[in-house]
Write a protein that holds these residues in place. Structure first.
Motif, PDB file in Angstrom:
ATOM      1  N   PRO A   4      50.860  28.952  69.876  1.00  0.00           N
ATOM      2  CA  PRO A   4      52.082  28.428  69.932  1.00  0.00           C
ATOM      3  C   PRO A   4      52.861  29.254  70.954  1.00  0.00           C
ATOM      4  O   PRO A   4      54.275  28.848  70.863  1.00  0.00           O
ATOM      5  CB  PRO A   4      52.584  28.707  68.598  1.00  0.00           C
ATOM      6  N   THR A   5      52.570  30.253  71.654  1.00  0.00           N
ATOM      7  CA  THR A   5      53.107  30.785  72.606  1.00  0.00           C
ATOM      8  C   THR A   5      53.022  30.358  73.995  1.00  0.00           C
ATOM      9  O   THR A   5      53.398  31.144  75.074  1.00  0.00           O
ATOM     10  CB  THR A   5      53.119  32.247  72.593  1.00  0.00           C
ATOM     11  N   THR A   6      52.265  29.208  74.340  1.00  0.00           N
ATOM     12  CA  THR A   6      51.646  29.244  75.901  1.00  0.00           C
ATOM     13  C   THR A   6      52.478  28.044  76.478  1.00  0.00           C
ATOM     14  O   THR A   6      52.182  27.885  77.656  1.00  0.00           O
ATOM     15  CB  THR A   6      50.312  28.642  75.631  1.00  0.00           C
ATOM     16  N   THR A 127      54.430  36.598  63.408  1.00  0.00           N
ATOM     17  CA  THR A 127      54.037  36.350  61.944  1.00  0.00           C
ATOM     18  C   THR A 127      54.582  35.192  61.415  1.00  0.00           C
ATOM     19  O   THR A 127      53.815  34.287  60.773  1.00  0.00           O
ATOM     20  CB  THR A 127      54.204  37.655  60.981  1.00  0.00           C
ATOM     21  N   ARG A 128      55.766  35.059  61.403  1.00  0.00           N
ATOM     22  CA  ARG A 128      56.451  33.816  60.935  1.00  0.00           C
ATOM     23  C   ARG A 128      56.122  32.786  61.729  1.00  0.00           C
ATOM     24  O   ARG A 128      55.584  31.667  60.981  1.00  0.00           O
ATOM     25  CB  ARG A 128      57.907  34.027  61.322  1.00  0.00           C
ATOM     26  N   LEU A 129      55.919  32.508  63.079  1.00  0.00           N
ATOM     27  CA  LEU A 129      55.395  31.640  63.790  1.00  0.00           C
ATOM     28  C   LEU A 129      53.757  31.082  63.464  1.00  0.00           C
ATOM     29  O   LEU A 129      53.733  29.906  63.354  1.00  0.00           O
ATOM     30  CB  LEU A 129      55.409  31.699  65.311  1.00  0.00           C
ATOM     31  N   ASP A 132      53.795  29.349  60.144  1.00  0.00           N
ATOM     32  CA  ASP A 132      54.025  28.111  60.385  1.00  0.00           C
ATOM     33  C   ASP A 132      52.925  27.313  60.847  1.00  0.00           C
ATOM     34  O   ASP A 132      52.779  26.083  60.473  1.00  0.00           O
ATOM     35  CB  ASP A 132      55.359  27.827  60.960  1.00  0.00           C
ATOM     36  N   ARG A 133      52.471  27.900  61.912  1.00  0.00           N
ATOM     37  CA  ARG A 133      51.336  26.939  62.546  1.00  0.00           C
ATOM     38  C   ARG A 133      49.993  26.795  61.664  1.00  0.00           C
ATOM     39  O   ARG A 133      49.650  25.669  61.521  1.00  0.00           O
ATOM     40  CB  ARG A 133      50.842  27.470  63.644  1.00  0.00           C
ATOM     41  N   TYR A 134      49.633  27.558  60.966  1.00  0.00           N
ATOM     42  CA  TYR A 134      48.785  27.448  60.226  1.00  0.00           C
ATOM     43  C   TYR A 134      48.995  26.457  58.976  1.00  0.00           C
ATOM     44  O   TYR A 134      48.295  25.659  58.275  1.00  0.00           O
ATOM     45  CB  TYR A 134      48.482  28.795  59.099  1.00  0.00           C
TER      46      TYR A 134
END
Length: 210
Positions: A4-6, A127-129, A132-134
């Motif tokens: 999610p950070t790319t 951690t929050r992100l 959410d993705r999982y």
């Protein structure tokens, strides 16, 4: 679950404030990917973004604030989990996305992981992100159950997803090994076989914890 950070989220029109945020966050990503957390400064970001450093300090306060906003912005990306028609195909596609995000040079994903060890703010945001993705990817398991690919008993989706994706991070981030083009599919297949055998059933995990 593409890392999610790319990528940066689609920029929405919204006046000067939105434009400044987009410029600054793009600058943070570029500075972080090129120089790592150690080289990330408010002044460097302001210069690259083409905005006054007072603006950066007023809105983000410090480097931790910049990192948090970059991670939060990643949560705004309109991304959907793969849907290939099978659990093995979905997990393979997911792993391929993760592998691509980790091997690109420079890798923003790896840089943000490293930065999270230096910033408690960034660590909490990351951690929050990921949580959410999982949660977003649990639909892969739900669809597999509906197709009869997994046992009827409830499957612990997060445990399955972690088992399927963890080999990519172990190989590329911890061992810093060369990317294996077969690893995404092999890791997916291993997780699917384990899941089909009931390794991730909620009942089994409850019994193990007793």
């Amino acid at each position: 679950m593409t890392d999610p950070t790319t990528t940066t989220p689609d920029r929405r029109p919204g006046g000067r404030t939105a434009r400044v945020r987009a410029q600054v966050l793009d600058a943070v990503c570029a500075e972080l990917a090129e120089n790592g957390h150690e080289g990330l400064t408010m002044e460097g970001v302001a210069t690259r973004a083409g905005v006054h450093r007072t603006t950066v300090y007023r809105r983000w306060r410090d480097v931790g604030g910049l990192l948090v906003d970059v991670i939060d912005a990643a949560g705004e990306i309109d991304w959907q989990p793969p849907d290939t028609g099978s659990l093995r195909g979905d997990l393979t596609a997911l792993n391929q996305q993760i592998q691509e995000s980790l091997v690109v040079q420079p890798s923003l994903a790896v840089a943000l992981m490293a930065a999270s060890f230096h910033s408690e703010q960034a660590a909490r945001a990351q951690t929050r992100l990921w949580a959410d993705r999982y949660a977003q990817c649990e639909i892969l398991v739900e669809r597999a159950v509906e197709r009869g690919e997994l046992p009827a008993q409830r499957t612990d989706a997060r445990s399955l997803l972690i088992a399927a994706t963890a080999p990519l991070y172990h190989q590329l981030v911890l061992l810093r090994a060369d990317p294996d083009p077969h690893l995404p599919e092999r890791a997916a297949e291993t997780a699917v076989l384990a899941a089909a055998a009931g390794a991730f059933s909620v009942r089994r995990r409850r019994e193990e914890s007793m």
